[in-house]
Design an enzyme around this catalytic site. Structure first.
Site, PDB file in Angstrom:
ATOM      1  N   TYR A  21      -1.967  -9.052  -6.838  1.00 48.18           N
ATOM      2  CA  TYR A  21      -1.195  -8.891  -5.605  1.00 48.18           C
ATOM      3  C   TYR A  21      -2.048  -9.299  -4.394  1.00 48.18           C
ATOM      4  CZ  TYR A  21       1.744  -6.497  -2.113  1.00 48.18           C
ATOM      5  OH  TYR A  21       2.547  -6.184  -1.046  1.00 48.18           O
TER       6      TYR A  21
ATOM      7  N   GLY B 276      -3.151 -12.956  -4.547  1.00 52.45           N
ATOM      8  CA  GLY B 276      -1.950 -13.789  -4.411  1.00 52.45           C
ATOM      9  C   GLY B 276      -1.532 -13.884  -2.952  1.00 52.45           C
TER      10      GLY B 276
ATOM     11  N   SER C 264       8.487   7.348  -1.859  1.00 53.47           N
ATOM     12  CA  SER C 264       9.674   7.538  -2.703  1.00 53.47           C
ATOM     13  C   SER C 264       9.357   8.479  -3.872  1.00 53.47           C
ATOM     14  CB  SER C 264      10.210   6.194  -3.191  1.00 53.47           C
ATOM     15  OG  SER C 264       9.177   5.417  -3.713  1.00 53.47           O
TER      16      SER C 264
ATOM     17  N   PHE D  91       7.244  11.023  -3.964  1.00 52.82           N
ATOM     18  CA  PHE D  91       7.201  12.413  -3.489  1.00 52.82           C
ATOM     19  C   PHE D  91       8.606  12.920  -3.152  1.00 52.82           C
ATOM     20  CE2 PHE D  91       2.517  12.857  -1.762  1.00 52.82           C
ATOM     21  CZ  PHE D  91       2.051  12.668  -3.050  1.00 52.82           C
TER      22      PHE D  91
ATOM     23  N   GLN E 153      -7.291  10.486   0.305  1.00 47.49           N
ATOM     24  CA  GLN E 153      -7.150   9.080   0.722  1.00 47.49           C
ATOM     25  C   GLN E 153      -6.049   8.976   1.777  1.00 47.49           C
ATOM     26  OE1 GLN E 153      -6.158  10.349  -2.166  1.00 47.49           O
ATOM     27  NE2 GLN E 153      -4.612   9.153  -3.237  1.00 47.49           N
ATOM     28  N   THR E 154      -6.205   8.035   2.695  1.00 47.78           N
ATOM     29  CA  THR E 154      -5.250   7.964   3.821  1.00 47.78           C
ATOM     30  C   THR E 154      -4.466   6.650   3.851  1.00 47.78           C
ATOM     31  OG1 THR E 154      -6.792   6.954   5.378  1.00 47.78           O
ATOM     32  CG2 THR E 154      -6.796   9.374   5.245  1.00 47.78           C
TER      33      THR E 154
ATOM     34  N   PRO F 132      -7.489   2.019  -2.353  1.00 44.56           N
ATOM     35  CA  PRO F 132      -8.211   2.090  -1.074  1.00 44.56           C
ATOM     36  C   PRO F 132      -8.356   3.519  -0.556  1.00 44.56           C
ATOM     37  CG  PRO F 132      -6.610   0.309  -1.041  1.00 44.56           C
ATOM     38  CD  PRO F 132      -6.350   1.084  -2.295  1.00 44.56           C
TER      39      PRO F 132
HETATM   40  P1  NAD Z   1      10.699  -4.658  -3.026  1.00 40.77           P
HETATM   41  O1  NAD Z   1      10.104  -4.659  -4.384  1.00 40.77           O
HETATM   42  O2  NAD Z   1      11.750  -3.644  -2.718  1.00 40.77           O
HETATM   43  O3  NAD Z   1      11.296  -6.078  -2.653  1.00 40.77           O
HETATM   44  C1  NAD Z   1      10.807  -7.282  -3.184  1.00 40.77           C
HETATM   45  C2  NAD Z   1      11.999  -8.147  -3.551  1.00 40.77           C
HETATM   46  O4  NAD Z   1      11.516  -9.414  -4.032  1.00 40.77           O
HETATM   47  C3  NAD Z   1      12.834  -7.532  -4.683  1.00 40.77           C
HETATM   48  O5  NAD Z   1      14.193  -7.558  -4.328  1.00 40.77           O
HETATM   49  C4  NAD Z   1      12.544  -8.443  -5.880  1.00 40.77           C
HETATM   50  O6  NAD Z   1      13.604  -8.508  -6.794  1.00 40.77           O
HETATM   51  C5  NAD Z   1      12.256  -9.772  -5.193  1.00 40.77           C
HETATM   52  N1  NAD Z   1      11.428 -10.678  -5.998  1.00 40.77           N
HETATM   53  C6  NAD Z   1      10.275 -10.368  -6.651  1.00 40.77           C
HETATM   54  N2  NAD Z   1       9.807 -11.460  -7.279  1.00 40.77           N
HETATM   55  C7  NAD Z   1      10.673 -12.473  -6.999  1.00 40.77           C
HETATM   56  C8  NAD Z   1      10.737 -13.835  -7.374  1.00 40.77           C
HETATM   57  N3  NAD Z   1       9.798 -14.378  -8.159  1.00 40.77           N
HETATM   58  N4  NAD Z   1      11.773 -14.583  -6.917  1.00 40.77           N
HETATM   59  C9  NAD Z   1      12.743 -14.038  -6.137  1.00 40.77           C
HETATM   60  N5  NAD Z   1      12.746 -12.746  -5.763  1.00 40.77           N
HETATM   61  C10 NAD Z   1      11.708 -11.973  -6.191  1.00 40.77           C
HETATM   62  O7  NAD Z   1       9.481  -4.519  -1.990  1.00 40.77           O
HETATM   63  P2  NAD Z   1       9.458  -4.417  -0.403  1.00 40.77           P
HETATM   64  O8  NAD Z   1       8.717  -3.208  -0.053  1.00 40.77           O
HETATM   65  O9  NAD Z   1      10.800  -4.652   0.158  1.00 40.77           O
HETATM   66  O10 NAD Z   1       8.513  -5.650  -0.042  1.00 40.77           O
HETATM   67  C11 NAD Z   1       8.989  -6.850   0.525  1.00 40.77           C
HETATM   68  C12 NAD Z   1       7.828  -7.726   0.907  1.00 40.77           C
HETATM   69  O11 NAD Z   1       7.017  -7.071   1.874  1.00 40.77           O
HETATM   70  C13 NAD Z   1       6.917  -8.097  -0.261  1.00 40.77           C
HETATM   71  O12 NAD Z   1       6.503  -9.431  -0.126  1.00 40.77           O
HETATM   72  C14 NAD Z   1       5.740  -7.165  -0.081  1.00 40.77           C
HETATM   73  O13 NAD Z   1       4.569  -7.713  -0.625  1.00 40.77           O
HETATM   74  C15 NAD Z   1       5.673  -7.040   1.426  1.00 40.77           C
HETATM   75  N6  NAD Z   1       5.021  -5.776   1.814  1.00 40.77           N
HETATM   76  C16 NAD Z   1       5.680  -4.589   1.749  1.00 40.77           C
HETATM   77  C17 NAD Z   1       5.031  -3.417   2.093  1.00 40.77           C
HETATM   78  C18 NAD Z   1       5.712  -2.081   2.075  1.00 40.77           C
HETATM   79  O14 NAD Z   1       5.052  -1.079   2.343  1.00 40.77           O
HETATM   80  N7  NAD Z   1       6.993  -1.977   1.818  1.00 40.77           N
HETATM   81  C19 NAD Z   1       3.687  -3.459   2.497  1.00 40.77           C
HETATM   82  C20 NAD Z   1       3.040  -4.683   2.537  1.00 40.77           C
HETATM   83  C21 NAD Z   1       3.719  -5.836   2.209  1.00 40.77           C
HETATM   84  N1  UDP Z   2      -0.087   8.038  -4.630  1.00 44.71           N
HETATM   85  C1  UDP Z   2      -0.030   9.373  -4.987  1.00 44.71           C
HETATM   86  N2  UDP Z   2       1.008   9.793  -5.761  1.00 44.71           N
HETATM   87  C2  UDP Z   2       2.004   8.970  -6.164  1.00 44.71           C
HETATM   88  C3  UDP Z   2       1.956   7.606  -5.791  1.00 44.71           C
HETATM   89  C4  UDP Z   2       0.886   7.163  -5.027  1.00 44.71           C
HETATM   90  O1  UDP Z   2      -0.896  10.162  -4.632  1.00 44.71           O
HETATM   91  O2  UDP Z   2       2.932   9.451  -6.857  1.00 44.71           O
HETATM   92  C5  UDP Z   2      -1.181   7.588  -3.755  1.00 44.71           C
HETATM   93  C6  UDP Z   2      -1.899   6.306  -4.187  1.00 44.71           C
HETATM   94  O3  UDP Z   2      -2.956   6.599  -5.089  1.00 44.71           O
HETATM   95  C7  UDP Z   2      -2.394   5.768  -2.872  1.00 44.71           C
HETATM   96  C8  UDP Z   2      -1.341   6.228  -1.858  1.00 44.71           C
HETATM   97  O4  UDP Z   2      -0.607   7.265  -2.513  1.00 44.71           O
HETATM   98  O5  UDP Z   2      -3.625   6.344  -2.538  1.00 44.71           O
HETATM   99  C9  UDP Z   2      -0.368   5.139  -1.452  1.00 44.71           C
HETATM  100  O6  UDP Z   2       0.123   4.548  -2.637  1.00 44.71           O
HETATM  101  P1  UDP Z   2       1.290   3.464  -2.638  1.00 44.71           P
HETATM  102  O7  UDP Z   2       1.439   2.973  -4.027  1.00 44.71           O
HETATM  103  O8  UDP Z   2       2.472   4.026  -1.950  1.00 44.71           O
HETATM  104  O9  UDP Z   2       0.751   2.315  -1.672  1.00 44.71           O
HETATM  105  P2  UDP Z   2      -0.650   1.501  -1.630  1.00 44.71           P
HETATM  106  O10 UDP Z   2      -1.649   2.125  -2.536  1.00 44.71           O
HETATM  107  O11 UDP Z   2      -0.270   0.136  -2.041  1.00 44.71           O
HETATM  108  O12 UDP Z   2      -1.043   1.631  -0.221  1.00 44.71           O
END
Ligand code: NAD
Ligand code: UDP
Length: 315
Positions: free
Chosen positions: A143, A146, A187, A189, A207-208, A273
């Site tokens: 991730y 990428g 989601s 929690f 962790q924060t 992290p």
């Molecule tokens: P999500 O998983 O709900 O949405 C991602 C969507 O992309 C899904 O609908 C999935 O079906 C689609 N998808 C995945 N692979 C695909 C492919 N190969 N071709 C076409 N569609 C594809 O996640 P989200 O939280 O809505 O995230 C959306 C974007 O924002 C992502 O690129 C994610 O990396 C970025 N992002 C989100 C967060 C966050 O906290 N929500 C944080 C950082 C970055």
């Molecule tokens: N985490 C947790 N319980 C869960 C899911 C995640 O304590 O049921 C922690 C996880 O280890 C991380 C933080 O919550 O430290 C945020 O995780 P998330 O997967 O939401 O996002 P990311 O790690 O990508 O920031």
């Protein structure tokens, strides 16, 4: 504008579609439905200004559009680690295909990048100038790396082919339409709390993260897409600056649901992290953006959504 949103059936993508339609744009919503759901966009399917295309961004596609928001990519660690090679392909080949489209039709393109480009950061809070601390061969690399390549492609296409690019570094965002089995902490929690289960805190819970409500994030995305000032092609951090530990989040959920929470500690995932918080000086100066919705209010809206969703599933 005619706007393409990839990842449109996902959490952020579906809210972005709502917003773009409200702003009177025409939306083409593309998704392969890997982690997204048709129900997230079901209310839009009958509109004349909305069209859904089931497609995988790893494969090229020809569409005529003015703007592209490239959100397609699984975002939860559980989902992006399910098929890591596919995750890399989605970020790299997907972004290449969409940049190719942007080049052909002269569209403006925004890439959804992530705070994960900073890895497990050694600088706190993280400004855009920080290059990050990413393990290139760990479980999160598919991730993180990428997304880093996707940013590289955006900058190189901009410099080499004059493509009109935008890069948003999204920090942890939550809200309605996250999937029940998404695996991300907000989601997890909330669903656990509503089901009367123990909340799964990974590690000691110190962790924060900073949790941004989805409406604030969508506002930031749209502002960046429209921004044409100096440095508009450079990455911009968008996220809340209210830093909370996972233990704090347990307390907030107890407060919002009015229930006492039991906690079950589980092992901390590898390379998780320790601290994360955006420096949002750039977003403030360039986009006049900062998060407005408090964690309590945002959690309240999200709890309402999951309450309804879970009761529908039972019914
Ligand atoms: P999500 O998983 O709900 O949405 C991602 C969507 O992309 C899904 O609908 C999935 O079906 C689609 N998808 C995945 N692979 C695909 C492919 N190969 N071709 C076409 N569609 C594809 O996640 P989200 O939280 O809505 O995230 C959306 C974007 O924002 C992502 O690129 C994610 O990396 C970025 N992002 C989100 C967060 C966050 O906290 N929500 C944080 C950082 C970055
Ligand atoms: N985490 C947790 N319980 C869960 C899911 C995640 O304590 O049921 C922690 C996880 O280890 C991380 C933080 O919550 O430290 C945020 O995780 P998330 O997967 O939401 O996002 P990311 O790690 O990508 O920031």
């Amino acid at each position: 504008m005619r706007v393409l949103v990839t990842g449109a059936a996902g959490f952020l993508g579906s809210h972005l579609c709502d917003r773009l339609l409200k702003d009177e744009h025409e939306v083409i919503a593309l998704d392969n439905l890997f982690t997204g759901f048709k129900r997230n966009i079901a209310h839009l399917l009958d509109r004349h200004d909305f069209e859904f295309v089931r497609h995988d961004v790893v494969n090229p596609i020809m569409l005529e559009v003015d703007w592209i928001f490239n959100l397609a990519c699984p975002a939860s660690p559980v989902h992006y680690q399910y098929n890591p090679v596919k995750t890399v392909k989605t970020s790299v080949m997907g972004t290449l295909n969409l940049l190719g489209m942007a080049k052909r039709v002269k569209a403006r393109i925004l890439q959804a990048s992530t705070s994960e480009v900073y890895g497990d950061p050694q600088v706190h809070p993280q400004p855009e100038s920080y290059w990050g601390h990413v393990n290139p061969i760990g479980p999160r690399s598919c991730y993180d790396e990428g997304k880093r390549v996707a940013e590289t492609l955006m900058m190189d296409y901009h410099q080499q082919n004059d493509i009109d690019t935008r890069i948003i570094r999204i920090f942890n965002t939550y809200g309605p339409r996250m999937a029940v089995g998404d695996g991300r902490v907000a989601s997890n929690f909330i669903v656990q709390a509503l089901r009367g289960e123990k909340l799964t805190v990974y590690g000691d819970g110190t962790q924060t993260r900073c949790f941004c409500y989805v409406d604030d994030m969508v506002e930031g995305m749209v502002r960046l897409m429209m921004f044409e000032g100096e440095g508009c092609h450079e990455p911009v951090n968008v996220g809340s600056t209210e830093e909370r530990s996972m233990n704090d989040l347990v307390e907030c959920i107890a407060h919002v649901t009015g229930k006492k929470m039991d906690v079950e500690h589980q092992p901390l995932p590898q390379n998780d992290p320790v601290r994360r918080k955006p420096d949002i000086t750039r977003a403030k100066e360039r986009l006049d953006w900062q998060a407005k919705i408090s964690l309590d209010d945002g959690l309240r809206h999200t709890v309402e959504y999951f309450k309804e969703l879970l009761s529908d599933q039972v019914g």
